[in-house]
Design an enzyme around this catalytic site. Structure first.
Site, PDB file in Angstrom:
ATOM      1  N   GLY A   1     -38.780  39.437   1.005  1.00 54.55           N
ATOM      2  CA  GLY A   1     -38.730  38.154   1.670  1.00 54.55           C
ATOM      3  C   GLY A   1     -37.411  37.970   2.373  1.00 54.55           C
ATOM      4  O   GLY A   1     -36.691  38.933   2.636  1.00 54.55           O
ATOM      5  N   GLY A   2     -37.105  36.726   2.672  1.00 50.64           N
ATOM      6  CA  GLY A   2     -35.904  36.430   3.435  1.00 50.64           C
ATOM      7  C   GLY A   2     -34.626  36.778   2.712  1.00 50.64           C
ATOM      8  O   GLY A   2     -33.593  36.975   3.347  1.00 50.64           O
TER       9      GLY A   2
ATOM     10  N   GLY B   1     -34.361  39.240   0.046  1.00 49.25           N
ATOM     11  CA  GLY B   1     -34.232  40.559  -0.550  1.00 49.25           C
ATOM     12  C   GLY B   1     -35.570  41.136  -0.964  1.00 49.25           C
ATOM     13  O   GLY B   1     -36.619  40.771  -0.432  1.00 49.25           O
ATOM     14  N   TYR B   2     -35.509  42.028  -1.943  1.00 54.54           N
ATOM     15  CA  TYR B   2     -36.685  42.783  -2.370  1.00 54.54           C
ATOM     16  C   TYR B   2     -36.893  42.621  -3.871  1.00 54.54           C
ATOM     17  O   TYR B   2     -35.952  42.368  -4.619  1.00 54.54           O
ATOM     18  CB  TYR B   2     -36.499  44.265  -2.046  1.00 54.54           C
ATOM     19  CG  TYR B   2     -36.206  44.544  -0.593  1.00 54.54           C
ATOM     20  CD1 TYR B   2     -37.237  44.797   0.306  1.00 54.54           C
ATOM     21  CD2 TYR B   2     -34.891  44.534  -0.129  1.00 54.54           C
ATOM     22  CE1 TYR B   2     -36.962  45.044   1.639  1.00 54.54           C
ATOM     23  CE2 TYR B   2     -34.605  44.773   1.203  1.00 54.54           C
ATOM     24  CZ  TYR B   2     -35.645  45.029   2.091  1.00 54.54           C
ATOM     25  OH  TYR B   2     -35.371  45.264   3.416  1.00 54.54           O
ATOM     26  N   VAL B   3     -38.146  42.817  -4.275  1.00 53.43           N
ATOM     27  CA  VAL B   3     -38.476  42.806  -5.699  1.00 53.43           C
ATOM     28  C   VAL B   3     -39.178  44.114  -6.032  1.00 53.43           C
ATOM     29  O   VAL B   3     -40.169  44.479  -5.399  1.00 53.43           O
ATOM     30  CB  VAL B   3     -39.386  41.611  -6.060  1.00 53.43           C
ATOM     31  CG1 VAL B   3     -39.773  41.679  -7.529  1.00 53.43           C
ATOM     32  CG2 VAL B   3     -38.681  40.305  -5.769  1.00 53.43           C
TER      33      VAL B   3
ATOM     34  N   ASP C   1     -38.259  25.201  -3.845  1.00 55.07           N
ATOM     35  CA  ASP C   1     -39.209  26.058  -3.126  1.00 55.07           C
ATOM     36  C   ASP C   1     -40.501  26.194  -3.922  1.00 55.07           C
ATOM     37  O   ASP C   1     -40.982  27.301  -4.172  1.00 55.07           O
ATOM     38  CB  ASP C   1     -38.588  27.425  -2.858  1.00 55.07           C
ATOM     39  CG  ASP C   1     -39.369  28.207  -1.794  1.00 55.07           C
ATOM     40  OD1 ASP C   1     -40.095  27.566  -0.999  1.00 55.07           O
ATOM     41  OD2 ASP C   1     -39.259  29.444  -1.757  1.00 55.07           O
TER      42      ASP C   1
END
Length: 652
Positions: free
Chosen positions: A289-290, A292-294, A404
């Site tokens: 996403g805006g 980073g990464y998972v 969010d």
């Protein structure tokens, strides 16, 4: 020596006085004195007694240094036999009388062995010796007592230290936390461990006296001096941890190596997380996403985790990373995703969460080809996520604002229990400030009107976003329909009139998800509709608290309580034109149209027709059905950002 005749005259009075002394002081000499009382009548032996008396004076000084003779005194005392007078006469009897006459010490040694003297000396001077024997015995007893006490203290300390050492070894070997081996090392050899071992060795060397050991067995009973182990507190500190803060975490007793940021979670090295995620491989990528990464990872212990890796140039950076870690460290709830640990290595910032295996609400509700979600499951998810948010708002101090809330941030386990995720955008609002103005970060379609326009942030902004999630559960629709770019209505605006009618007439036709048919409980539907309508009010101050939503969904409160402060008869509170608001309605509509056109007009859509990559995670997973042209966007200062390789949230 003219003194010889004087004793001859005095012997008669002297016998009575000595007996009195002897009787008062020690019973044994008194027992020996009665037989000799008959002898004093004969004067001739008296001179011999005089001669004998000075010699014993010499034994006096030699007898003092060696404490061993007194030991011999004690055995004869119990013996009433006639042999007793022989033993007491040689050393001690003359001690008190002779200190005054030191000149005769030379003659003492030869005369002492004489066998004729024992009768008279025992008769004339047994009483003073008894006094002297008392003095010697008391001094010796005191010395022995002091030595025994000292030995007891030393021995008890040694025993306690040995036990403590064994316990520490056992604890260190029993440490079960595998992931961060380096931190566990310092524990065993840390400041507490090293100092304790040195202290034990130092104390162990202390008891070097041999004679002390003889009195060791008797003192053991007084072991009560267990209180001297105040040094053990360090190990207790190691076992606790936790606490911290997840006082959470009382359930998690693993070591607390990561006290860097003030909480008792675990720290990881970048290498450990790289190994866990197979080098952050594409195969383990859960989403992006805006920020980073998972990636999915597996720790050496076999535990599955989700590793959130922040982009180096993302807006989150160090400041937001540290804020997130501080926030999540205080949170522990069954309906909130738990933080397992973190990593700070150079510019790298990573968070390690528990892995929730069954995807998220957006996937199950809007995913292409997914079976229709049952009503009971929808209600269960709504209630669980409401409880999690209520905990953030009302049970955390200071309260935590998520900022969010959306369907892709509500993770689902295999029992379809909801867990609210992604605190990367969370902020803390102190009680002193009722609102906090910050950068606008959220997902288009879920933003509260006052928040999207001005950045005014309160917990009521989360309530509005949760109302949008409730509308998704009720209607099965997405927050924004990208296919109808020029239609002004968002899901909220489209639903307002239907919410009004449903609340007044109990008619859910056209509002409830048609895929469910009529397979839902009408009373439960009425409660969820009332909650959704109250949550999406324009006026932030008229929206209910999350705890009220929880009680309403559970049926523990009247639905009229959700309308506190509303004027009776004004059912149009659900409409776009109800009452006075904190946010101008026409301005709201203009802003929503502008935001919507920005979001949908600048995005190109693919035509793959399949639901992209199965999962969403922690707000970073790109999810969306390209055939339906979803368009959820991360917003920052009113500017829509592309998230690349998909979109970071549900839309449409």
């Amino acid at each position: 020596m003219s003194t010889a005749p004087s004793p001859g005259t005095t012997p008669s009075p002297s016998p009575p006085s000595p007996p009195t002394n002897s009787t008062t002081t020690t019973p044994p000499p008194a027992a020996s004195s009665p037989p000799p009382t008959t002898t004093p009548s004969s004067p001739p032996p008296s001179p011999s007694t005089n001669s004998t008396s000075p010699p014993p004076s010499s034994p006096l000084p030699p007898s003092l240094p060696p404490p061993s003779p007194p030991g011999s005194l004690t055995p004869p005392l119990p013996q009433p036999s006639p042999s007793a007078p022989i033993t007491p006469s040689p050393p001690s009897p003359t001690t008190p009388s002779n200190p005054r006459s030191p000149p005769s010490p030379n003659q003492g040694p030869p005369n002492t062995p004489s066998g004729s003297t024992p009768r008279t000396p025992s008769n004339t001077k047994p009483s003073p010796p008894s006094d002297s024997s008392d003095g010697l015995s008391t001094g010796v007893v005191v010395g022995i007592a002091i030595g025994g006490v000292a030995i007891l203290v030393i021995l008890t300390l040694i025993c306690l230290l040995c036990k403590k050492k064994r316990r520490r070894r056992h604890d260190d070997e029993a440490a079960y936390y595998v992931p961060p081996p380096p931190p566990s090392g310092p524990k065993a050899g840390g400041p507490y461990g090293g100092q304790q071992q040195y202290w034990q060795q130092q104390n162990a060397s202390r008891p070097s006296d041999n004679h002390v050991v003889t009195s060791l067995p008797p003192p053991k009973p007084p072991s009560p001096p267990r209180k001297p182990p105040p040094p053990p507190p360090p190990p207790a500190f190691m076992s606790s941890s936790g606490g911290s803060d997840y006082s959470d975490l009382p359930v998690l007793p693993p070591p607390s190596p990561g006290l860097v940021l003030g909480f008792s979670k675990s720290t990881f090295t970048y290498e450990e997380l790289s190994r866990a995620t197979n080098g952050f491989s594409e195969a383990n990528l859960l989403g992006q996403g805006g920020f980073g990464y998972v990636h999915k990872g597996i720790l050496p212990s076999g535990k599955e985790v989700a590793v959130k890796q922040l982009k180096a140039g993302s807006g989150q950076g160090e400041r937001e990373f540290q804020a997130e870690v501080e926030i999540i460290s205080r949170v522990h709830h069954r309906h909130l995703v738990s933080l397992i640990g973190y990593c700070m290595a150079g510019v790298q910032r990573l968070l390690v969460y528990e892995f929730v295996p069954n995807n998220n609400l957006e996937f199950h509700l809007h995913g292409k080809g997914r079976p229709t979600m049952e009503w009971s499951t929808r209600l269960k998810i709504a209630l669980g996520s409401a409880k999690g948010l209520s905990y953030l708002h009302e049970d955390c101090n200071p309260k935590i604002i998520h900022r969010d809330i959306k369907a892709s941030n509500i993770l689902i386990d295999f029992k379809f229990e909801a867990k609210v995720a992604d605190f990367g955008l969370a902020k803390i609002a102190s009680d002193t400030n009722t609102h906090v103005s910050t950068r606008v970060m959220g997902t288009f379609g879920y933003l509260a009107p006052e928040y999207a326009a001005s950045g005014k942030l309160t917990e009521k902004s989360d309530v509005f976003s949760f109302g949008v999630v409730l509308l998704e559960l009720i209607t099965g629709r997405r927050p924004v329909d990208a296919n109808n770019v020029y239609v002004d209505d968002s899901l909220v605006d489209w639903a307002r009139p239907l919410l009004n009618r449903a609340s007044e007439e109990g008619d859910f036709e056209g509002l409830a998800d048609s895929k469910m048919g009529n397979e839902y409980d009408r009373e439960e539907m009425a409660r969820m509709v009332a909650c959704a309508a109250a949550c999406v009010r324009h006026s932030a101050r008229r929206r209910p608290r999350m705890s009220q939503i929880v009680r309403a969904l559970e049926g523990n409160v009247s639905l009229s309580d959700l309308n506190e402060g509303m004027r009776p008869g004004h059912s149009n509170v659900y409409s776009s034109y109800g009452g006075s608001t904190d946010y101008d309605t026409s301005q709201y509509n203009d802003d929503m149209i502008k935001f919507r056109k920005m979001a949908l007009g600048t995005q190109e859509y693919g035509t793959t027709g399949e639901y992209s990559n199965p999962t969403s995670d922690y707000g970073l997973y790109p999810s969306g059905s390209s055939s339906e042209g979803q368009a959820t966007r991360e917003m920052e200062m009113g500017k829509i950002k592309k998230t690349g390789q998909g979109y970071s949230g549900p839309s449409l």
